[in-house]
Design a protein around this motif. Structure first.
Motif, PDB file in Angstrom:
ATOM      1  N   VAL A 112       1.073   4.449  -2.752  1.00  9.83           N
ATOM      2  CA  VAL A 112       0.881   5.730  -2.630  1.00  9.83           C
ATOM      3  C   VAL A 112       1.994   6.719  -2.975  1.00  9.83           C
ATOM      4  CG1 VAL A 112       0.543   7.509  -0.555  1.00  9.83           C
ATOM      5  CG2 VAL A 112      -0.487   5.128  -0.534  1.00  9.83           C
ATOM      6  N   GLU A 149       4.613  10.531   5.082  1.00  6.00           N
ATOM      7  CA  GLU A 149       3.210  10.661   4.820  1.00  6.00           C
ATOM      8  C   GLU A 149       2.435   9.400   3.922  1.00  6.00           C
ATOM      9  OE1 GLU A 149       3.006  15.905   4.495  1.00  6.00           O
ATOM     10  OE2 GLU A 149       2.955  14.523   2.742  1.00  6.00           O
ATOM     11  N   CYS A 150       3.267   8.983   3.125  1.00  3.99           N
ATOM     12  CA  CYS A 150       2.822   7.745   2.283  1.00  3.99           C
ATOM     13  C   CYS A 150       2.762   6.458   3.263  1.00  3.99           C
ATOM     14  CB  CYS A 150       3.892   7.410   1.259  1.00  3.99           C
ATOM     15  SG  CYS A 150       4.195   8.636   0.100  1.00  3.99           S
ATOM     16  N   LYS A 174       0.980  -1.247  -0.073  1.00  3.36           N
ATOM     17  CA  LYS A 174      -0.104   0.040   0.083  1.00  3.36           C
ATOM     18  C   LYS A 174       0.795   1.251   0.013  1.00  3.36           C
ATOM     19  CE  LYS A 174      -3.917  -2.137   2.491  1.00  3.36           C
ATOM     20  NZ  LYS A 174      -4.554  -2.345   3.757  1.00  3.36           N
ATOM     21  N   ARG A 191       2.564   9.748  -5.867  1.00  3.38           N
ATOM     22  CA  ARG A 191       3.110  10.972  -5.582  1.00  3.38           C
ATOM     23  C   ARG A 191       4.521  11.113  -6.107  1.00  3.38           C
ATOM     24  NH1 ARG A 191       2.029  12.272   0.793  1.00  3.38           N
ATOM     25  NH2 ARG A 191       3.216  14.069   0.059  1.00  3.38           N
ATOM     26  N   GLU A 201       1.735   6.769   6.397  1.00  5.63           N
ATOM     27  CA  GLU A 201       0.499   7.031   6.898  1.00  5.63           C
ATOM     28  C   GLU A 201      -0.707   6.953   6.115  1.00  5.63           C
ATOM     29  OE1 GLU A 201      -1.425  11.003   9.579  1.00  5.63           O
ATOM     30  OE2 GLU A 201      -0.224  11.348   7.537  1.00  5.63           O
ATOM     31  N   GLU A 202      -0.588   7.260   4.972  1.00  7.26           N
ATOM     32  CA  GLU A 202      -1.707   6.950   3.961  1.00  7.26           C
ATOM     33  C   GLU A 202      -2.151   5.458   3.851  1.00  7.26           C
ATOM     34  OE1 GLU A 202      -3.369   8.228  -0.353  1.00  7.26           O
ATOM     35  OE2 GLU A 202      -1.967   9.600   0.635  1.00  7.26           O
ATOM     36  N   GLY A 228      -1.998   3.223   5.997  1.00  6.93           N
ATOM     37  CA  GLY A 228      -2.749   2.785   6.977  1.00  6.93           C
ATOM     38  C   GLY A 228      -1.793   2.180   8.033  1.00  6.93           C
TER      39      GLY A 228
END
Length: 487
Positions: A82, A194-195, A78, A86, A197-198, A200
């Motif tokens: 992400v 941040e990736c 995942k 980006r 975090e996104e 999950g």
């Protein structure tokens, strides 16, 4: 009416939350191509912040460890997805923050994506072996268990790939992590987090804080609840971290300096060798631990090689890495620029002959950045500082050898042993190089810089702690073997 663009402040990421440092102090992250361009503000963390991050990782480690390898791997898949979405944004940020060209940072981001996918797959691979027991009624086997909390200390020269190639195996093998990026590229690291975090990741599994190495980095080395430390950076800092970890019995992994030679034999393809030397020495402004810094050339072809090398070096375009016409960007910081210029001065003082470069580049847009010309020295001797010491900049020292045997002696005559390359079509020269070159990464008819993500990476002598990163070899550091006997 003038429009003011607000510059973002990036916080620490601890226990799944972005929050400011306890100190409420921040530092600027500047663009080395234009020091008037502020990329963002990052936290100046202290020991209290570190304790909070370590505590979060410690609390999360048991639940994370109990997930299956494939479940942990799914989180990495995942994160890769992400990061892929980006890629342009993060590559551009890395170029602005570190200085290397956009082509290079896009390639580095793509490599980060591939690393995440590779280690996601590791979650489905074996973690042990069945071993015959002398007792016919018993079963004996090995399995692997995570270290626990791992401290990740990453450098500024590869702000995407290196943090990821440390974080990904640490996580898939069941560890939780506390990441401390280099201050020069802390914004880029925040975007990588941040990736995660996104993707999950559960709170506390991935934590990041920024701040001075003397406080946060040393604090990671000293912290009694950090079970393993993986570090890439300078020799001096690496040895301090290793000593601190050893003193309290923590596992540590150090990847440090290089003074990497390229040997050009008399039978080499000269055009191929010159192009590889230029790429290996001057891409990323020479700011790679595997960059070419010494070129040892057969006396039979020395003059011709030197002539072609200087001609092609003079054609290099220097500028902002975001400009598509730029081949080589600036040094990553003012400190790094001053270090490079000081070594150029040392080379001149010691009697080396400057063939090209050697000065700070100041034309046009270059005046606001930390630019230096690609530099080549001739008439170098083995004891010169520019031949012995890591410069971490676009500087080549040329040396002449009467034979491949002499070239190997010169190549090994430094404290480092990270990477090395030879250009030859002679199989005996090739075999001698493979057998006798004291380096962890050996490349034939290719530049000294670069390693594939599925292959072990690390150095000999003072280039590392003799452990290896990447590929399946990462398992050796990030886990411990547990032997099980069932009667």
């Amino acid at each position: 009416m003038t429009t003011t663009v607000e510059i973002k402040t990036y916080y620490n990421f601890i226990n799944g939350v972005w929050a400011p440092s306890v100190s409420n102090e921040i530092n600027k992250s500047l663009n080395p191509a234009d020091k008037n361009d502020v990329i963002g503000y990052v936290q100046k963390s202290n020991e209290e912040d570190l304790n909070e991050a370590v505590q979060a990782a410690k609390q999360a480690k048991e639940a994370w460890r109990k997930l299956s390898g494939s479940e942990r791997g799914e989180y990495l898949y995942k994160a890769a997805h992400v990061l892929e979405k980006r890629i342009d944004e993060i590559a551009k940020c890395a170029t602005r923050e570190m200085g290397k060209t956009l082509v290079e940072t896009k390639g580095e981001t793509a490599r980060g994506i591939a690393i995440l996918k590779y280690y996601a797959g590791e979650g489905m691979r074996k973690v042990g072996d069945v071993i015959p027991s002398t007792d016919s009624s018993a079963l004996m086997f090995t399995t692997r268990v995570p270290l626990g909390v791992v401290g990740v200390i990453s450098p500024w020269n590869f702000p995407i790939a290196i943090p990821i190639w440390k974080m990904a195996p640490a996580l898939v093998y069941g560890n939780t992590i506390v990441v401390k990026p280099a201050s020069e590229t802390a914004v880029t690291c925040a975007k990588i987090i941040e990736c995660f975090e996104e993707a999950g990741f559960p709170a506390g599994v991935v934590n990041m804080l920024t701040g001075p190495g003397s406080i946060v980095g040393q604090g990671i080395a000293d912290h009694e609840d950090i079970n393993g430390i993986t570090f890439t950076g300078s020799n001096g800092v690496g040895k301090q971290i290793g000593q601190a970890a050893l003193a309290r019995g923590a596992k540590y992994q150090l990847e440090m300096g290089g003074k990497n030679p390229v040997i050009v034999a008399a039978d080499a393809d000269l055009e191929l060798a010159v192009d590889a030397v230029i790429t290996g020495a001057f891409r990323s402004t020479g700011q790679k631990c595997t960059a070419t810094s010494r070129v040892i050339v057969s006396s039979e072809i020395y003059e011709e090689f030197r002539q072609i090398l200087v001609k092609k070096t003079k054609e290099i375009t220097i500028g902002d890495g975001l400009d598509s016409d730029t081949w080589m960007g600036p040094c990553a910081s003012e400190n790094q620029l001053n270090t490079v210029l000081s070594y150029i001065e040392k080379g001149l003082e010691e009697g080396a002959t400057l063939l090209t470069g050697g000065k700070r580049a100041k034309k046009g847009i270059q005046a606001n950045g930390y630019y230096v010309e690609p530099t080549i020295f001739d008439n170098c001797t083995p004891d010169m500082a520019i031949v012995q010491e890591e410069i971490f900049g676009p500087v080549i020292a040329l040396l002449k050898a009467e034979s491949v045997e002499e070239a190997l002696q010169l190549g090994n005559n430094v404290e480092y042993g990270l990477s090395a390359s030879i250009f030859t079509t002679n199989i005996q020269h090739l075999l001698s190089f493979i057998n006798d070159m004291e380096a962890g990464l050996i490349r034939i008819n290719s530049e000294s810089a670069g390693v594939e993500l599925q292959a072990p990476f690390g150095g000999m002598k003072n280039s590392s702690s003799h452990s290896r990163e990447q590929g399946e070899a990462a398992k050796e550091f990030f886990t411990s073997i547990k032997t099980v006997f069932i009667k």
